[in-house]
Design an enzyme around this catalytic site. Structure first.
Site, PDB file in Angstrom:
ATOM      1  CD  GLU A  63      51.709  39.069  35.592  1.00 16.61           C
ATOM      2  OE1 GLU A  63      51.594  38.102  36.342  1.00 16.61           O
ATOM      3  OE2 GLU A  63      51.197  40.177  35.854  1.00 16.61           O
ATOM      4  CG  ASP A  86      47.894  50.064  39.395  1.00 21.90           C
ATOM      5  OD1 ASP A  86      47.012  49.177  39.381  1.00 21.90           O
ATOM      6  OD2 ASP A  86      49.120  49.812  39.517  1.00 21.90           O
TER       7      ASP A  86
HETATM    8  C1  XIL Z   1      43.763  41.282  38.180  1.00 21.77           C
HETATM    9  C2  XIL Z   1      42.347  41.850  38.256  1.00 21.77           C
HETATM   10  O1  XIL Z   1      42.407  43.257  38.448  1.00 21.77           O
HETATM   11  C3  XIL Z   1      41.597  41.177  39.407  1.00 21.77           C
HETATM   12  O2  XIL Z   1      40.253  41.654  39.424  1.00 21.77           O
HETATM   13  C4  XIL Z   1      41.626  39.678  39.218  1.00 21.77           C
HETATM   14  O3  XIL Z   1      40.990  39.079  40.313  1.00 21.77           O
HETATM   15  C5  XIL Z   1      43.066  39.185  39.104  1.00 21.77           C
HETATM   16  O4  XIL Z   1      43.738  39.850  38.034  1.00 21.77           O
HETATM   17  N1  XIL Z   1      48.444  41.676  36.230  1.00 21.77           N
HETATM   18  C6  XIL Z   1      47.569  41.358  35.247  1.00 21.77           C
HETATM   19  C7  XIL Z   1      46.109  41.531  35.460  1.00 21.77           C
HETATM   20  O5  XIL Z   1      47.974  41.042  34.111  1.00 21.77           O
HETATM   21  O6  XIL Z   1      45.321  40.605  34.693  1.00 21.77           O
HETATM   22  C8  XIL Z   1      45.751  41.428  36.918  1.00 21.77           C
HETATM   23  O7  XIL Z   1      44.390  41.815  37.037  1.00 21.77           O
HETATM   24  C9  XIL Z   1      46.645  42.375  37.727  1.00 21.77           C
HETATM   25  C10 XIL Z   1      48.087  41.971  37.584  1.00 21.77           C
END
Ligand code: XIL
Length: 362
Positions: free
Chosen positions: A163, A274
């Site tokens: 990101e 998702d």
């Molecule tokens: C999220 C996880 O699902 C959580 O458990 C954690 O607290 C924060 O990160 N984009 C990403 C992921 O690249 O690493 C993130 O995952 C969700 C958004």
């Protein structure tokens, strides 16, 4: 297909071809019996299908672990390989949770995607507060060398930088400590460090919303074109795909966006798929049917692009989705989101059927 990918990756043939041979990517659909799981269906066309797995749930939820072991073949540690959990304090590494996920994958003959080396989130305070380029460069070098080096040879791909762009001002890189102290080329440095630590891993830039935000798509294309021109060892772009049953993105917009990168000779994947139903009108059974059609639409796009090598959902069952964590993100309060392929009790949802049919080309 092999020829196409070899041509596209002549720079990195030493990296990519062994991977392709190992995975059989590009192999024709053989005459084996009809695949019955997403794992078998993806493997039949040389792809991988998996999920983000959390070491705590592997321990505490037998249904979650059983489904992961039997239905999937590609694992992304949901949390365990990020900077915060692996190096909470400078130079002090904790690989226990990540080792547990990698060990589970090895036990069930699953491949692993490392996630993620450089991200503004899940970043220890001691890194975010570094004040000079020299300190940050030293910290990033040590972190990547230690984390990638530990799993070298056991990781198919890494999400190296996560990101780097924002949704609102994507034409300039996100204002992180990496960008502030090292400039735009922090990305180049991170990829080179990862490649030096594991020359055989495929290296991905992972981003959100590039399939539904035209400005962000163009900015991401420009970024990877700059990396390719600078001979940075980047092999692919990950599309997170945290979406809902609503559009955008449509299947068509996703196909167009994927192709912008595969036309550059890069691999792509759906890295965190998702599909939320929270906040959508209607009764739950109806919403889950729409969700099943949405999974079919989006998974089919990857299945129809020969350079789309994997699909990863962000979680296994609806019992454990990050979207339902009340502290998380802007979707809090609209839940429950029921975003994944299995109900909390492990029974299949229409999303499972839609995914399997899409992988089978049905
Ligand atoms: C999220 C996880 O699902 C959580 O458990 C954690 O607290 C924060 O990160 N984009 C990403 C992921 O690249 O690493 C993130 O995952 C969700 C958004």
């Amino acid at each position: 297909m092999h020829l196409v990918i070899r041509k596209a990756f002549r720079r990195s043939a030493s990296t990519l071809v062994p991977f392709l041979v190992a995975t059989g990517l590009g192999g024709c659909v053989d005459t084996a019996p009809t695949p019955k799981t997403p794992r078998e269906a993806a493997e039949a066309t040389g792809r991988m299908f998996g999920a983000a797995l959390n070491s705590a749930y592997l321990e505490s939820d037998a249904v979650y672990a059983q489904l992961a072991a039997t239905e999937l073949d590609y694992v992304t540690p949901e949390w365990e390989m990020k900077w915060e959990p692996t190096e909470t304090s400078p130079g002090v590494f904790n690989f226990g949770p990540a080792d547990a996920v990698v060990g589970f994958a090895a036990q069930h003959e699953m491949r692993v995607k490392g996630h993620t080396l450089v991200w503004h989130y899940s970043l220890p305070t001691w890194v975010a507060q570094l004040a000079t380029a020299a300190e940050l460069r030293a910290a990033m070098t040590s972190h990547i060398q230690n984390v990638v080096g530990r799993y070298a040879g056991r990781i198919t791909a890494w999400d190296v930088v996560n990101e780097p762009l924002t949704d609102t001002t994507p034409s300039t890189l996100r204002d992180t400590v990496f960008h502030k102290l090292l400039g735009d080329t922090y990305i180049d440095e991170a990829f080179q460090l990862a490649h030096n630590a594991d020359p055989n891993a495929l290296l991905f830039l992972n981003e959100a919303n590039i399939e539904a935000n035209a400005e962000k798509l163009e900015a991401t294309v420009a970024l990877v074109q700059r990396l390719l021109a600078a001979n940075v060892p980047i092999h692919g772009v990950g599309f997170e795909m945290h979406v809902s049953t609503e559009v955008p993105p449509t299947g068509a917009s996703l196909a167009t966006a994927l192709k912008r990168f595969t036309d550059l000779g890069l691999l792509v994947n759906l890295s965190e798929l998702d599909v939320r139903v929270g906040g959508v009108d209607g009764d739950l059974p109806t919403k889950l049917k729409v969700q099943g059609r949405r999974y079919h639409e989006l998974v089919a796009v990857c299945a129809q692009n020969p350079m789309c090598i994997s699909i990863t959902t962000w979680g296994v069952t609806d019992a454990h989705s990050w979207l339902d964590d009340p502290s998380m993100w802007s979707w809090a309060g609209q839940g429950p989101h029921y975003p994944l392929l299995w109900n909390a009790d492990g029974t299949k949802k229409p999303a499972y059927d839609g995914t399997l049919q899409a992988l089978l080309g049905q």
